[in-house]
Motif scaffolding. Sequence first.
Motif, PDB file in Angstrom:
ATOM      1  N   ARG A 117      47.952  38.837  29.097  1.00 37.84           N
ATOM      2  CA  ARG A 117      48.085  37.961  30.268  1.00 37.84           C
ATOM      3  C   ARG A 117      46.715  37.404  30.651  1.00 37.84           C
ATOM      4  NH1 ARG A 117      50.926  42.750  32.392  1.00 37.84           N
ATOM      5  NH2 ARG A 117      53.140  42.408  32.140  1.00 37.84           N
ATOM      6  N   SER A 118      46.716  36.252  31.316  1.00 41.11           N
ATOM      7  CA  SER A 118      45.462  35.732  31.863  1.00 41.11           C
ATOM      8  C   SER A 118      45.069  36.581  33.071  1.00 41.11           C
ATOM      9  CB  SER A 118      45.613  34.260  32.243  1.00 41.11           C
ATOM     10  OG  SER A 118      46.555  34.110  33.285  1.00 41.11           O
ATOM     11  N   GLN A 119      43.796  36.525  33.406  1.00 44.16           N
ATOM     12  CA  GLN A 119      43.275  37.308  34.523  1.00 44.16           C
ATOM     13  C   GLN A 119      43.302  36.494  35.810  1.00 44.16           C
ATOM     14  OE1 GLN A 119      41.986  40.732  34.520  1.00 44.16           O
ATOM     15  NE2 GLN A 119      43.440  40.464  32.856  1.00 44.16           N
ATOM     16  N   ALA A 120      43.662  37.162  36.906  1.00 43.20           N
ATOM     17  CA  ALA A 120      43.540  36.545  38.227  1.00 43.20           C
ATOM     18  C   ALA A 120      42.065  36.268  38.487  1.00 43.20           C
ATOM     19  CB  ALA A 120      44.103  37.483  39.294  1.00 43.20           C
ATOM     20  N   PRO A 174      50.683  31.511  37.387  1.00 44.52           N
ATOM     21  CA  PRO A 174      51.899  32.250  37.040  1.00 44.52           C
ATOM     22  C   PRO A 174      51.647  33.165  35.833  1.00 44.52           C
ATOM     23  CG  PRO A 174      52.443  29.982  37.543  1.00 44.52           C
ATOM     24  CD  PRO A 174      50.930  30.068  37.493  1.00 44.52           C
ATOM     25  N   GLY A 175      52.031  34.424  35.966  1.00 45.00           N
ATOM     26  CA  GLY A 175      51.857  35.400  34.899  1.00 45.00           C
ATOM     27  C   GLY A 175      50.507  36.082  34.857  1.00 45.00           C
ATOM     28  N   ALA A 176      49.540  35.641  35.661  1.00 43.71           N
ATOM     29  CA  ALA A 176      48.202  36.259  35.658  1.00 43.71           C
ATOM     30  C   ALA A 176      48.245  37.623  36.328  1.00 43.71           C
ATOM     31  CB  ALA A 176      47.201  35.347  36.357  1.00 43.71           C
ATOM     32  N   GLU A 177      47.285  38.470  35.970  1.00 44.91           N
ATOM     33  CA  GLU A 177      47.234  39.843  36.475  1.00 44.91           C
ATOM     34  C   GLU A 177      45.837  40.214  36.942  1.00 44.91           C
ATOM     35  OE1 GLU A 177      48.071  42.613  33.316  1.00 44.91           O
ATOM     36  OE2 GLU A 177      46.398  41.892  32.107  1.00 44.91           O
ATOM     37  N   THR A 178      45.784  41.281  37.759  1.00 44.11           N
ATOM     38  CA  THR A 178      44.487  41.820  38.166  1.00 44.11           C
ATOM     39  C   THR A 178      43.939  42.757  37.103  1.00 44.11           C
ATOM     40  OG1 THR A 178      45.551  43.679  39.312  1.00 44.11           O
ATOM     41  CG2 THR A 178      44.972  41.741  40.644  1.00 44.11           C
ATOM     42  N   GLY A 179      44.833  43.379  36.341  1.00 39.35           N
ATOM     43  CA  GLY A 179      44.442  44.490  35.484  1.00 39.35           C
ATOM     44  C   GLY A 179      44.558  45.781  36.289  1.00 39.35           C
ATOM     45  N   TRP A 180      44.699  46.891  35.591  1.00 42.50           N
ATOM     46  CA  TRP A 180      44.853  48.182  36.266  1.00 42.50           C
ATOM     47  C   TRP A 180      43.605  48.501  37.073  1.00 42.50           C
ATOM     48  CZ3 TRP A 180      48.842  51.370  37.012  1.00 42.50           C
ATOM     49  CH2 TRP A 180      50.006  51.109  36.280  1.00 42.50           C
ATOM     50  N   ASN A 233      51.353  38.068  38.966  1.00 41.17           N
ATOM     51  CA  ASN A 233      52.123  36.991  39.596  1.00 41.17           C
ATOM     52  C   ASN A 233      53.431  36.888  38.823  1.00 41.17           C
ATOM     53  OD1 ASN A 233      53.317  34.669  40.537  1.00 41.17           O
ATOM     54  ND2 ASN A 233      51.497  33.390  40.347  1.00 41.17           N
ATOM     55  N   GLY A 234      54.504  37.387  39.405  1.00 40.14           N
ATOM     56  CA  GLY A 234      55.813  37.375  38.776  1.00 40.14           C
ATOM     57  C   GLY A 234      56.609  36.114  39.047  1.00 40.14           C
ATOM     58  N   GLY A 235      56.014  35.162  39.764  1.00 40.20           N
ATOM     59  CA  GLY A 235      56.699  33.914  40.086  1.00 40.20           C
ATOM     60  C   GLY A 235      56.309  32.795  39.146  1.00 40.20           C
ATOM     61  N   ASP A 236      56.838  31.604  39.425  1.00 43.03           N
ATOM     62  CA  ASP A 236      56.546  30.441  38.584  1.00 43.03           C
ATOM     63  C   ASP A 236      55.600  29.450  39.264  1.00 43.03           C
ATOM     64  OD1 ASP A 236      58.243  29.365  40.481  1.00 43.03           O
ATOM     65  OD2 ASP A 236      59.786  28.751  39.060  1.00 43.03           O
ATOM     66  N   GLN A 237      55.002  29.858  40.398  1.00 40.57           N
ATOM     67  CA  GLN A 237      54.031  29.044  41.127  1.00 40.57           C
ATOM     68  C   GLN A 237      52.735  29.841  41.294  1.00 40.57           C
ATOM     69  OE1 GLN A 237      54.647  25.801  42.190  1.00 40.57           O
ATOM     70  NE2 GLN A 237      56.509  26.105  40.977  1.00 40.57           N
ATOM     71  N   PRO A 238      51.599  29.159  41.445  1.00 42.12           N
ATOM     72  CA  PRO A 238      50.368  29.890  41.739  1.00 42.12           C
ATOM     73  C   PRO A 238      50.517  30.707  43.017  1.00 42.12           C
ATOM     74  CG  PRO A 238      49.875  27.610  41.181  1.00 42.12           C
ATOM     75  CD  PRO A 238      51.374  27.706  41.337  1.00 42.12           C
ATOM     76  N   MET A 239      49.824  31.830  43.087  1.00 39.34           N
ATOM     77  CA  MET A 239      49.829  32.628  44.311  1.00 39.34           C
ATOM     78  C   MET A 239      48.396  33.022  44.643  1.00 39.34           C
ATOM     79  SD  MET A 239      51.381  36.418  43.513  1.00 39.34           S
ATOM     80  CE  MET A 239      50.287  37.717  42.930  1.00 39.34           C
ATOM     81  N   ALA A 240      48.160  33.269  45.940  1.00 36.05           N
ATOM     82  CA  ALA A 240      46.822  33.633  46.398  1.00 36.05           C
ATOM     83  C   ALA A 240      46.927  34.539  47.616  1.00 36.05           C
ATOM     84  CB  ALA A 240      46.018  32.382  46.738  1.00 36.05           C
ATOM     85  N   PHE A 241      45.967  35.468  47.701  1.00 34.55           N
ATOM     86  CA  PHE A 241      45.862  36.310  48.889  1.00 34.55           C
ATOM     87  C   PHE A 241      44.409  36.697  49.113  1.00 34.55           C
ATOM     88  CE2 PHE A 241      47.267  39.311  45.500  1.00 34.55           C
ATOM     89  CZ  PHE A 241      46.209  40.202  45.492  1.00 34.55           C
TER      90      PHE A 241
END
Length: 95
Positions: A3-6, A26-32, A81-89
């Motif tokens: 996956r791509s990285q957040a 979409p699909g990006a992760e933080t990593g463990w 990000n389990g959705g199909d749109q960008p997400m941010a927090f």
Amino acid sequence: MARSQAQARVLFDDDRVCVTRFDFAPGAETGWHRHGHDYVITALTDCHMTLEEPGGISRQVVVPLDTVYRRDAGVEHNVINGGDQPMAFIETELK
């Protein structure tokens, strides 16, 4: 498939708090990772998160835009990000 990285950007960091903005395609992760401090999350978008947790647990969580939640130090997970749109927090760690 990897996956791509957040994208994480520290906005403020001193001896009491660290404030970081996270942006996920979409699909990006933080990593463990394991949280070393209590923290507060403020959703900047609707966040459709897949949380991978120890023990092979995976769950779906929706955090609506403009909502806030808090967790204690010690949480260990991978946020995707389990959705199909960008997400941010915004994550505010309480040192």
